[in-house]
Every structure is written in structure tokens, then in C-alpha cells.
Design an enzyme around this catalytic site. Structure first.
Site, PDB file in Angstrom:
ATOM      1  N   GLY A 101       0.813  -1.201   0.000  1.00  0.00           N
ATOM      2  CA  GLY A 101       0.000   0.000   0.000  1.00  0.00           C
ATOM      3  C   GLY A 101       0.852   1.258   0.000  1.00  0.00           C
ATOM      4  O   GLY A 101       0.479   2.282  -0.585  1.00  0.00           O
ATOM      5  N   ASP A 183      -1.872  -5.789   0.202  1.00  0.00           N
ATOM      6  CA  ASP A 183      -2.116  -4.895   1.326  1.00  0.00           C
ATOM      7  C   ASP A 183      -3.458  -4.174   1.156  1.00  0.00           C
ATOM      8  O   ASP A 183      -3.633  -3.375   0.239  1.00  0.00           O
ATOM      9  CB  ASP A 183      -0.969  -3.887   1.376  1.00  0.00           C
ATOM     10  CG  ASP A 183      -0.991  -2.988   2.593  1.00  0.00           C
ATOM     11  OD1 ASP A 183      -1.933  -3.103   3.392  1.00  0.00           O
ATOM     12  OD2 ASP A 183      -0.061  -2.175   2.736  1.00  0.00           O
ATOM     13  N   CYS A 221       1.594   4.939   8.172  1.00  0.00           N
ATOM     14  CA  CYS A 221       2.621   3.945   7.855  1.00  0.00           C
ATOM     15  C   CYS A 221       3.076   3.289   9.150  1.00  0.00           C
ATOM     16  O   CYS A 221       3.219   3.951  10.180  1.00  0.00           O
ATOM     17  CB  CYS A 221       3.800   4.623   7.153  1.00  0.00           C
ATOM     18  SG  CYS A 221       5.235   3.546   6.939  1.00  0.00           S
ATOM     19  N   GLY A 222       3.325   1.992   9.106  1.00  0.00           N
ATOM     20  CA  GLY A 222       3.712   1.253  10.299  1.00  0.00           C
ATOM     21  C   GLY A 222       5.001   1.720  10.927  1.00  0.00           C
ATOM     22  O   GLY A 222       5.282   1.402  12.087  1.00  0.00           O
ATOM     23  N   HIS A 223       5.819   2.455  10.184  1.00  0.00           N
ATOM     24  CA  HIS A 223       7.102   2.907  10.719  1.00  0.00           C
ATOM     25  C   HIS A 223       7.107   4.403  10.996  1.00  0.00           C
ATOM     26  O   HIS A 223       8.167   5.014  11.116  1.00  0.00           O
ATOM     27  CB  HIS A 223       8.229   2.527   9.757  1.00  0.00           C
ATOM     28  CG  HIS A 223       8.440   1.044   9.698  1.00  0.00           C
ATOM     29  ND1 HIS A 223       9.133   0.353  10.658  1.00  0.00           N
ATOM     30  CD2 HIS A 223       7.996   0.116   8.823  1.00  0.00           C
ATOM     31  CE1 HIS A 223       9.135  -0.936  10.365  1.00  0.00           C
ATOM     32  NE2 HIS A 223       8.444  -1.108   9.264  1.00  0.00           N
ATOM     33  N   ASN A 380      10.682  -7.261   6.372  1.00  0.00           N
ATOM     34  CA  ASN A 380      12.117  -6.967   6.421  1.00  0.00           C
ATOM     35  C   ASN A 380      12.296  -5.553   5.855  1.00  0.00           C
ATOM     36  O   ASN A 380      12.786  -5.357   4.742  1.00  0.00           O
ATOM     37  CB  ASN A 380      12.903  -7.969   5.584  1.00  0.00           C
ATOM     38  CG  ASN A 380      12.885  -9.380   6.143  1.00  0.00           C
ATOM     39  OD1 ASN A 380      13.899 -10.051   6.181  1.00  0.00           O
ATOM     40  ND2 ASN A 380      11.717  -9.865   6.563  1.00  0.00           N
ATOM     41  N   SER A 381      11.891  -4.590   6.608  1.00  0.00           N
ATOM     42  CA  SER A 381      11.588  -3.258   6.076  1.00  0.00           C
ATOM     43  C   SER A 381      12.815  -2.429   5.700  1.00  0.00           C
ATOM     44  O   SER A 381      13.803  -2.395   6.458  1.00  0.00           O
ATOM     45  CB  SER A 381      10.766  -2.474   7.099  1.00  0.00           C
ATOM     46  OG  SER A 381      10.519  -1.173   6.644  1.00  0.00           O
ATOM     47  N   SER A 383      12.691   0.567   6.042  1.00  0.00           N
ATOM     48  CA  SER A 383      12.651   1.625   7.051  1.00  0.00           C
ATOM     49  C   SER A 383      13.606   1.332   8.198  1.00  0.00           C
ATOM     50  O   SER A 383      13.876   2.220   9.012  1.00  0.00           O
ATOM     51  CB  SER A 383      11.226   1.789   7.594  1.00  0.00           C
ATOM     52  OG  SER A 383      10.355   2.271   6.593  1.00  0.00           O
ATOM     53  N   THR A 450       9.020  -4.750   1.766  1.00  0.00           N
ATOM     54  CA  THR A 450       7.890  -3.994   1.246  1.00  0.00           C
ATOM     55  C   THR A 450       8.263  -3.127   0.042  1.00  0.00           C
ATOM     56  O   THR A 450       7.538  -3.081  -0.947  1.00  0.00           O
ATOM     57  CB  THR A 450       7.315  -3.081   2.343  1.00  0.00           C
ATOM     58  OG1 THR A 450       8.411  -2.440   3.024  1.00  0.00           O
ATOM     59  CG2 THR A 450       6.478  -3.864   3.327  1.00  0.00           C
TER      60      THR A 450
END
Length: 533
Positions: A101, A183, A221-223, A380-381, A383, A450
Site C-alpha cells: 500500500g 495490502d 505507515c507502520g514505521h 524486512n523493512s 525503514s 515492502t
């Protein structure tokens, strides 16, 4: 159905039309049918769902059988990825695609580049799924077309042994079509909106939907900071909506990946409904940061909870959001995962702030006390600063073990000066083995990155721009791109073939015979790439 069987079936069909179809070649029809194996997105979803289910069972038996994917923001990127995987490893097994996403928001929205906050058009998600599979199906068509041409050439040379070997390759051809984990963000609205979008995604070919427990209209965003979660029952409604969509469309094996952002989310938009002590709502509310109050001091508009005979006032921010107690993130993650798995999710996703195996494993151990076969998909970002994180992990381990680390400055471990040092080498070994080790220790069935192709596109373009517009001129392209393509056997060096020109030529011959005006003759400059590298 096999190539030979298709030829026989088509021959019978043609013969049944009393000579009016005699100009149709049964073998040409068989070729077109093999090149169009998946006729709908639902065909793909059913096929790939079974692959994922089989892979999950294989992982349960042996954690070394984990799976991997890379996020792809365009069909061509996905196509080239799978062509490369087949070239290097001979099979696509246990390699998937991830649809991010974040990358849709950043690269595919009609609004232009957007942050990962569910502001992009929800229709862009199924549209990208359809695009990815269009390009993967075209990769099948192209690869089979090359085999068909080789078969015709072997027959023309009366080389029966070669023709037989090629026929075996046609009959055992492995498709480039693989599972996509797609996503759906936080569902883009209420449960009904989630259900409607899930249907579109499944109809486009998605066999696995990843959904997160954030508030859909506050999704982050997750991060990034500012994440806001929803009570469990709200999230479970959306999990059920996805399952209903799978079942309605005849994909009972469809996979739901339930993602929790609770580790980094310190806020909730609402107090959960609780009807009994210890129920899900009560457990969710138990993590709220509250202060005990005297009823006489209650103020107008206060939200008050009664717990164990005490009146508690949850801390409410000016944004009207409620705050969780500091340090409760892991406990909330564990409860989120158990609850999701007990209510229809197939895989869990814990979004962490760093790639640390023992942190993940500590939560998974607790989850598996309740759900023994719990499995994760793990980001395994990009970010994460992987180099810095793992060098610091090695530094801290060595320090705890009493090893001399005086040659290293912990705050400056990203420096290239540490690349060839024992600490830098040890960190790289840990990074190299991260997926294997965490699959075994921390229950990670699927490893994904991602945003990798977002970064590779930027990096390769930067290198080309620096060389081509600089002193190297045209040599910047030739040495940096084309020569490497040729020598590494990159399929798209023959870009006309990659785009379907040869397939079109063969179709012209099917339709027009000797009258066909074909593009791939002796004067096609692509023939220059037939010479050995």
C-alpha cells in the site's frame, strides 16, 4: 491439460465443423490455450491459494521451508523479478509477490505521490493486482512462445531428439504466476467497505489479504508515529468481512494476514465495549493509561471506567484520542495476534521498530502457548537501518560478553570504515542469516521486503544519470546497462521480444499464413543480440 491432449481435442472440434474450420490449426490453438492458462483472476486466486496452503503445511513440518517475496509497484517489475528467479533458481517455488500500500500511495495514485495514510484511491489496489498478473501471464506466454519456436526449428531440422526434449519442457512448463500477498491497509472504511474492496482484490487474483488493526481514517505507515488502533471486535469484523468475500467467490483456501501495529501505537480512538469482566473489550481497556478519581471530582464530559470497585478516568488527548500505558505494546501485540488467529486469521504480522530476532521470538513464544502453529509474515523493512541495527546488536553482545569493543564507536557504527572489521563482518553474517534464523526461532513463515523495487529504481536511475549526463556519455548506458544485460542474460535486453512482438508475429502467421507482414525478420535490429556475450 497437456499440449498433446489439447491438440487432439482441438483437432476433433475442428473436424466437427464439416470443413468450414479446416484453415484453423489445431496445434496453433493449443499453443494459444497454453499461453492463456489462467483466464480469470479467480482462477489465479484459487490456484495460488492452494500453493500458499501447501507451503504453510511444509513450513509447519520444517521451518527451513520458509517463503519470501519482494514488493513490486508495477507489472513489469514483478515480471522481471519472476523471470530472474526462474533463470537463477530454475523454479518459482516459495517465492511470492508482495503488493505494498505504501508503494501504491507513493507511485500509483492519481493524486501524485502521497504518504502511506490510505489517501490513495482504493480501486488502485485491485488495479495493480490485475496489472501484476497480466505481466506474469505475459511472461508465461513469451517463454512458451520461445519453446514453440524452438520446437518448430527442431522439426524443420528433422532433429527428433531435440524436438522430444523441447516437448518435455512444454509439457512441464512452470508458470510465473505466484501468490500475491496484497495490502488492504486498514480496510478503507467500515467492514462493508472492507468486504467490497476485498472482493475486487480477490477477483483480480489476490489469494492473500493483509489487513491491519489501525483506525482506517487515521491510518499511518507502520514505521511512522501517530498510529491509532481499534478495539479487537472492530478489527474482527473486518477479518470476517474478508473471509466472507473469499467464501462468496469460491476461494475457501484464501489467506488472511492479520497485522498488529500495537507495538508502536500508543493511542486508541475509542473505548471498547465490555459486557463482562475479562472479555475482549475489558482486556483492551485494561491497557489504557488511567487515573483513579473521586466521584466528587468528576468533570463534565469525563469518560469513567469502573474496575475492581475503583473509578478510573482514561487520559484523553486534545485530539480526542485515548492513550495506552507506556510499556504495554508487547502485551497488546500478543493479545492482538492470539485474538486474530482464534477468529479466522491464518497468519499474523507484527510490525516492529527494528529487526531483532529475540524481540520477535519473545512474542511468538507467548502466542504459541495458546495457538501452537502460529506463523508470521514479517516485514524486512527498508525503514530499518539494517547495517546500523545489526552492528549495534553485535556491539552490545560483545560488550555483554566482556569482549573489547574499544576500537568501535557505537554511535558511529554506520561508518564505511567498519565495513571490513570483525564487527562489520559479523553483523553482515547475521543480516545474511536473518531470514533463515528467524524462520526457525521466531515462527516467521514469510519474509517480505515492502519497498525494495522503489529503492532499486531510484538507485539504478541515479547511477545512469550520473554517468550518462557526465563524462562517460553514451558509454554510461552501454557499460552500465546494456553490456551487463547481455552478459547477465537479462531477458528484456531484447525489449521488442519482451513486449510481445514475436508473439504478435506468430499470431499474424496463424491468421494470415504466408501473407503475414511480420516485424521480426532479418532486418530487425534485435538480431544483433543473438551473438554470444
Amino acid at each position: 491439460m497437456s499440449y498433446q491432449t489439447l491438440i487432439a481435442t482441438n483437432s476433433a472440434e475442428i473436424a466437427a465443423h464439416n470443413g468450414t474450420w479446416d484453415s484453423i490449426s489445431a496445434e496453433s490453438v493449443a499453443r494459444m490455450q497454453l499461453q492463456n492458462r489462467f483466464q480469470t483472476g479467480l482462477d489465479i486466486a484459487r490456484y495460488t491459494a492452494k500453493i500458499m496452503r501447501d507451503d504453510m503445511a511444509a513450513y509447519d513440518a520444517d521451518p527451513a521451508q520458509y517463503t519470501q517475496s519482494l514488493g513490486c509497484w508495477h507489472g513489469f517489475i514483478a515480471q522481471q523479478k519472476m523471470i530472474s528467479i526462474k533463470k537463477h533458481f530454475g523454479t518459482t517455488k516459495k517465492r511470492y509477490l508482495y503488493l505494498s500500500g505504501w508503494m501504491i500511495a507513493a507511485l500509483r495514485s492519481e493524486f501524485g505521490p502521497l504518504p502511506d495514510q490510505s489517501m490513495h484511491e482504493k480501486t488502485s489496489v485491485p488495479e495493480l493486482i490485475e496489472e501484476l498478473y497480466t505481466f506474469l501471464r505475459q511472461a508465461d506466454s513469451r517463454e512458451l512462445n520461445l519453446l514453440f519456436r524452438d520446437l518448430d526449428d527442431a522439426r524443420a531440422q528433422n532433429d527428433t531428439a531435440r524436438a522430444s526434449a523441447i516437448m518435455d519442457k512444454i509439457e512441464t512448463h512452470e508458470t510465473h504466476v505466484v501468490p500475491i500477498i496484497a495490502d488492504i491497509d486498514a480496510g478503507f472504511g467500515n467492514a462493508e467497505a472492507t468486504y467490497l474492496l476485498a472482493k475486487k482484490m480477490i477477483e483480480a487474483g489476490a489469494c492473500a489479504l493483509q489487513i491491519e488493526n489501525q483506525v482506517s481514517d487515521e491510518k499511518q505507515c507502520g514505521h511512522q508515529d501517530g498510529k491509532v488502533t481499534v478495539p479487537h471486535e472492530d478489527f474482527l469484523q473486518k477479518i470476517r468481512a474478508c473471509r466472507y468475500a473469499f467464501l462468496e467467490l469460491g476461494v475457501p483456501d484464501g489467506i488472511i494476514v492479520a497485522r498488529t501495529d500495537s507495538l508502536g501505537a500508543g493511542l486508541t480512538k475509542q473505548i471498547a465495549v465490555s459486557t463482562a469482566e475479562g472479555d475482549l473489550g475489558d482486556l483492551y481497556n485494561s491497557f489504557l493509561d488511567c487515573e483513579e478519581i473521586d466521584p466528587a471530582t468528576a468533570q463534565n464530559g469525563d469518560v469513567i471506567l469502573n474496575r475492581n470497585g475503583k473509578l478510573l478516568r482514561p487520559k484523553r488527548l486534545p485530539s480526542n484520542l485515548f492513550q495506552f500505558r507506556s510499556g504495554t505494546g508487547e502485551d497488546r501485540c500478543v493479545l492482538d495476534c492470539i485474538t486474530s488467529l482464534q477468529n479466522g486469521a491464518d497468519l499474523i504480522w507484527i510490525e516492529t521498530e527494528k529487526p531483532h530476532i529475540e524481540q520477535i521470538a519473545g512474542m511468538v513464544d507467548r502466542i504459541r502457548e495458546v495457538v501452537p502453529n502460529a506463523k508470521l509474515a514479517y516485514n524486512n523493512s527498508p525503514s530499518f537501518n539494517w547495517t546500523l541495527n545489526f552492528r549495534q546488536q553485535v556491539f552490545d553482545t560483545w560488550s555483554a560478553d566482556g569482549k573489547d569493543v574499544s576500537a568501535y564507536e557505537r554511535a558511529n557504527l554506520m561508518s564505511a570504515s567498519y565495513d571490513e572489521t570483525p564487527l562489520g563482518v559479523e553483523a553482515d553474517v547475521r543480516i545474511q542469516n536473518f531470514q533463515r534464523d528467524s524462520a526457525k526461532r521466531a515462527g516467521i513463515f514469510h519474509h517480505l521486503i515492502t519497498l525494495p523495487t522503489y529503492h532499486t529504481a531510484a538507485l539504478s536511475t541515479d547511477n545512469l544519470a550520473k554517468d550518462y549526463f557526465g563524462e562517460m556519455g553514451m558509454l554510461g548506458y552501454v557499460a552500465g546497462v546494456q553490456r551487463k544485460e547481455i552478459r547477465q542474460g537479462i531477458a528484456c535486453v531484447k525489449h521488442q521480444n519482451m513486449s510481445g512482438s514475436d508473439i504478435g508475429d506468430d499470431h499474424k502467421e496463424y491468421f494470415a499464413g504466408e501473407a503475414a507482414l511480420k516485424a521480426g525478420g532479418k532486418d530487425n535490429t534485435m538480431n544483433q543480440f543473438n551473438q554470444a556475450a
